[in-house]
Every structure is written in C-alpha cells, then in structure tokens.
Design a protein around this motif. Sequence first.
Motif, PDB file in Angstrom:
ATOM      1  N   GLY A 210      85.848  27.230  37.872  1.00  0.00           N
ATOM      2  CA  GLY A 210      84.733  27.438  36.828  1.00  0.00           C
ATOM      3  C   GLY A 210      84.239  26.097  36.374  1.00  0.00           C
ATOM      4  O   GLY A 210      82.760  25.817  36.140  1.00  0.00           O
ATOM      5  N   GLN A 211      85.116  24.959  36.164  1.00  0.00           N
ATOM      6  CA  GLN A 211      84.762  23.678  35.358  1.00  0.00           C
ATOM      7  C   GLN A 211      83.800  22.994  36.631  1.00  0.00           C
ATOM      8  O   GLN A 211      83.811  23.110  37.972  1.00  0.00           O
ATOM      9  CB  GLN A 211      85.986  22.858  35.099  1.00  0.00           C
ATOM     10  N   THR A 233      84.071  23.854  43.017  1.00  0.00           N
ATOM     11  CA  THR A 233      83.726  23.937  41.537  1.00  0.00           C
ATOM     12  C   THR A 233      82.591  24.679  41.154  1.00  0.00           C
ATOM     13  O   THR A 233      81.716  25.039  41.979  1.00  0.00           O
ATOM     14  CB  THR A 233      83.735  22.351  41.079  1.00  0.00           C
ATOM     15  N   ARG A 234      82.365  24.950  39.808  1.00  0.00           N
ATOM     16  CA  ARG A 234      81.428  25.945  39.383  1.00  0.00           C
ATOM     17  C   ARG A 234      81.540  26.984  40.009  1.00  0.00           C
ATOM     18  O   ARG A 234      80.161  27.422  40.384  1.00  0.00           O
ATOM     19  CB  ARG A 234      80.008  24.958  39.248  1.00  0.00           C
ATOM     20  N   HIS A 235      82.459  27.720  40.465  1.00  0.00           N
ATOM     21  CA  HIS A 235      82.470  28.789  40.893  1.00  0.00           C
ATOM     22  C   HIS A 235      83.373  29.790  40.065  1.00  0.00           C
ATOM     23  O   HIS A 235      84.290  29.576  39.682  1.00  0.00           O
ATOM     24  CB  HIS A 235      83.008  28.984  42.444  1.00  0.00           C
ATOM     25  N   THR A 236      82.900  31.174  40.211  1.00  0.00           N
ATOM     26  CA  THR A 236      84.085  32.054  39.473  1.00  0.00           C
ATOM     27  C   THR A 236      84.024  33.342  40.211  1.00  0.00           C
ATOM     28  O   THR A 236      83.385  33.503  41.311  1.00  0.00           O
ATOM     29  CB  THR A 236      83.695  32.379  37.960  1.00  0.00           C
ATOM     30  N   ILE A 254      78.240  29.403  39.273  1.00  0.00           N
ATOM     31  CA  ILE A 254      77.676  29.518  37.855  1.00  0.00           C
ATOM     32  C   ILE A 254      76.997  28.453  37.404  1.00  0.00           C
ATOM     33  O   ILE A 254      77.339  27.402  37.898  1.00  0.00           O
ATOM     34  CB  ILE A 254      78.953  29.855  36.838  1.00  0.00           C
ATOM     35  N   ASP A 255      76.134  28.586  36.394  1.00  0.00           N
ATOM     36  CA  ASP A 255      75.567  27.442  36.023  1.00  0.00           C
ATOM     37  C   ASP A 255      76.266  26.763  34.660  1.00  0.00           C
ATOM     38  O   ASP A 255      77.287  27.098  34.380  1.00  0.00           O
ATOM     39  CB  ASP A 255      73.787  27.802  35.385  1.00  0.00           C
ATOM     40  N   GLU A 256      75.523  25.958  34.164  1.00  0.00           N
ATOM     41  CA  GLU A 256      76.140  24.964  32.908  1.00  0.00           C
ATOM     42  C   GLU A 256      76.654  25.818  31.948  1.00  0.00           C
ATOM     43  O   GLU A 256      77.525  25.520  31.048  1.00  0.00           O
ATOM     44  CB  GLU A 256      75.137  23.725  32.463  1.00  0.00           C
ATOM     45  N   SER A 257      76.166  27.021  31.675  1.00  0.00           N
ATOM     46  CA  SER A 257      76.451  27.886  30.645  1.00  0.00           C
ATOM     47  C   SER A 257      77.602  28.921  30.961  1.00  0.00           C
ATOM     48  O   SER A 257      77.975  29.942  30.482  1.00  0.00           O
ATOM     49  CB  SER A 257      75.349  28.724  30.061  1.00  0.00           C
ATOM     50  N   TRP A 258      77.966  28.688  32.381  1.00  0.00           N
ATOM     51  CA  TRP A 258      78.855  29.697  32.998  1.00  0.00           C
ATOM     52  C   TRP A 258      78.353  30.907  33.306  1.00  0.00           C
ATOM     53  O   TRP A 258      79.197  32.015  33.281  1.00  0.00           O
ATOM     54  CB  TRP A 258      80.192  29.987  31.943  1.00  0.00           C
TER      55      TRP A 258
END
Lengths: 390, 109
Positions: A210-211, A233-236, A254-258
């Motif tokens: 997620g990070q 990264t940036r995946h959930t 996911i975006d910067e606000s998760w």
Amino acid sequence: MIKNVEIMVIGGGPAGLCAALSASDLGVGISAPDLGVGISAPDLGVGISAPDLGVGVLLVERDDVAGGQLVKQTHKFFGSEKQYAGDRGIHIGQMLVEKAQADSNIEIWTDSTVLGIYEDGVVTVLHEDKHIKVKPERIIIATGAAEKFLAFPGNDLPGIYGAGAVQTLMNVAGVKPAERVLMVGAGNIGLIVSYQLKQAGIDVVAVIEGQPKIGGYLVHASKIRRAGIPVLTRHTILEAYGNGRVEGALITEIDESWLPIPGTERKIVCDTICLAVGLSPLTELAWQAGCEMGFIRELSGHVPIFDENLETTCPGIYCAGDVCGIEEASSAMVEGRLAGINAAASLGYGVSEAEKFRKDAMIELEELRSGDMGGHIRVGLEKMYARCKK
Amino acid sequence: MNSLRIEEHPVLSFERGEKITFFFNGREIDAYPNETIAAALHASGVRKLGESPVLHRPRGLFCAIGNCSSCFMIVDNQPNMRVCVMKVKSGMHVEEQKGKGELELIVEN
C-alpha cells in the motif's frame, strides 16, 4: 504445592532465551545472595528440577520446542557479530536452545502455557496437563507477537494465511502450502517469505504494498527483483474470491489517500494469499497482570509501559522483545539479555559485572536502532520514556 | 500425494522418519512423526479444517503458532484442538469441526 523460582521467563523465543541465559550468566540459581529471597544452591543441589523444588531460572514456552520464530528463519541475519549476524536464524535458535538446555540453572518447560499472574505474585501454568502454581521473585514477559489480519471481503477463505504461517509450513514441516501465492505487504517479512516461497519451488505472482515504497531492506527487495517477482507499490487487495477456497484476488491501485483508483482493478489468479501486514504485541499477560499499558503507534500498538531497565509499572515484572514493541529478532535478543541482567542484578546477582553488561547491551541496542530503519523505534521509545517518567 | 512435500531445498534438508498414518474424516492419510496435524493435512492437499459456527463458511489455517483459533478441529473426540501446533500421532482420528465444539462433561465421583 508452589514451585519457587528466582526468575521466571515467559516465552522461549529469542528474547526469552537470551533473558534466561544472561540471568544464569550473572549467577542466578548458583549462589543466591542472602536477600531473604530466592533459593541457594546448597539447599537445592544445582540442576535439580523436580517440580516441588525451586530453581534459578524457569523458562516457560507454549510450543513443544523453544526457539520461537527463529525455528523457521532460513535467512541470514544482519547486525553485528554480537547478534550473530551472518548466521541463519534457524542456527541461532538452535544454538540458544542448546545453550539453555545445557545450563543447569535453567529449567525449560515446553508445551506449557502461563494462565495468569496474580496479585500475590503467584503465576499459574498449564504444564503437562496439570495446573501448577509458581512463585517467582522476578518475571520477564517475552511473549512475542502475532501477525495482523486485514479486512476485505473473502478474507476468511481457506488459503489466506499469515506470511509466518506459510513460512512455518515450508521451513519447519517441509510442506508446500501453495502453488501460486499473492503476497500482501512488502516489509521485511513479506519480502523474505516471498523469497523463501521461491526457494521452496512455489510461484509468487506478485508482492503488493500500500505504501508508495518498499518497506523492507533493500537487500531483501533486490533478491525479490532478481527472482523476477513484481513488487507493486501503492496497491491493495479489494477482495479474495473462490468457492470454498482461494481461487484468486482482486487488487487495485490506490491514490495518495489510500483510496482505490477506479479502472485499475485487476484479477490475480492464485491459490494462496499471504498477509504480511505487520505484527501485534501479544500483551494479554501484561494487561492481566495489571501493568500500565499505553498505545504507542511506533511500537506497534498497545504495549506495557516500561523504564530504561525494561521494568514495567508492576515492580519485578520486566518485558523484552516484540511484546514491548515490534522489532527484529536481533533487537529482541539484546533486549532479552538486558532484561535478564536487570532482573538478576535486582536480586543482588553479579553486582560487579552487571553495570558493564547493561551498558554493552544498551550500546548494541542503540546501534541496531540507528539508521533509517530504526527511526520509528527511536520515536516510540522517546514517547515511552516520556510516558514512563510521569 | 507426496508431491506437496518439499524434497529438495537450497538451505534445508528434511529428515522425516518413518511414515505413519492417521484418519481425517474417516479417511486414512499419510504423515510423519514430528509433523503437526495441520502440516500433515496440508501435505495431503487438505486446507479446509472446519466450518464457522453461524454461516458455516469454511475455515482454514491462519497463524500456525497456536494463537488465532482458526484451526480448531476435533481430535480423538476432543473439540477445539489447535492442530497447527498439535503433533500428529499414528492412528489418530481427526475431524472437521463445525462451529463451536461441545465439551464432554466429565463428572468425577
């Protein structure tokens, strides 16, 4: 009947084993000083450990072998030589267990669960199917941690494991738990277990995180890259699907606000999803004993409040290892050693050496916690000590 | 179904000892001493260990350290056994646990 013990160590992982060994090194169990507490060797006969007789150090382990999670760590450790760097976790664990077993001041109870710590200082243990009362002079809680869970639809399907569980199946039992794995979390555990899955001949489809960047050490991340496993990264994970078992997962960017970015969802076909999303300290006994607890995010949640000697707010109860803040096994070993030294010194043992040993351990901990990776621990400890002084 | 057991590994070697057998839902299954029940079941491709109490959803292993309760099974008529840490024994009868296990009431005179 009550079993008298000088120091009771709860948990036989890296912290607990090192606590028992350092306490014994300072002389616990050999030459009890006349403090009106403890048991002296002449009365006891060194090494005698019938349940009705006292003992120097009693190490209680819930599993059938001591060693904690070291038993499945096939990778080499970092740190300095003092923390056995360069050696594999499994060998370190084995070495510590053998040392403790050979130590006549230490009695080890495996397959034994501590049930409660009472106000009068009695600790009850389920040992060999019997309810046994132990009266220790000092207690060191080294119960470790458990893997965190993650909320998403389908997260209860068989085939969703903690990454450590898969590591146990592969590296302890030698059983392939999966054919195709999706790893959730690119911290050290996610990276290491992904690599070990590969070593066991299992496909890792991807590691998602997620990070915006990989959390674990570069060394581990590079191994994963070389093994050809994509790290997203940036995946959930949005959902696990399957009929009675995991057949796949839906993941998204996911975006910067998760928040999920619409249109980026994709299906991953896999039979196993491993969660490597952090650990929670196993603090039940500390809560139950009445230790003051505090929520310190950087130490991974609720932990007992402790001072620089690792003593909790309950006098005579110490803590060490993941139970008082999630770190690595190397730090847990040093913390265990420090708790053992402090508990022994408080009983009057090794007065002349204790101060030097304590300082050495503190310096080692500082070294292990220096650098970027130790940043959150340093913040967490600052909060801890501020809280403790109040 | 021995293919699920790792035979070759760059770091580890597995000395398993003599094969034994036990029963899962009445079916005879191979195992090795020193294996946990969960590991032996996984080696035979069994991942569903029971069912949840209300919705009867399948339950599997999660933590493998005897902490989370997801792996409760009935072992030799005793429910709520943590098969992730319990060792398999020859001739043992292991069954899926559906919901909460019922404890046998033992009255001692």
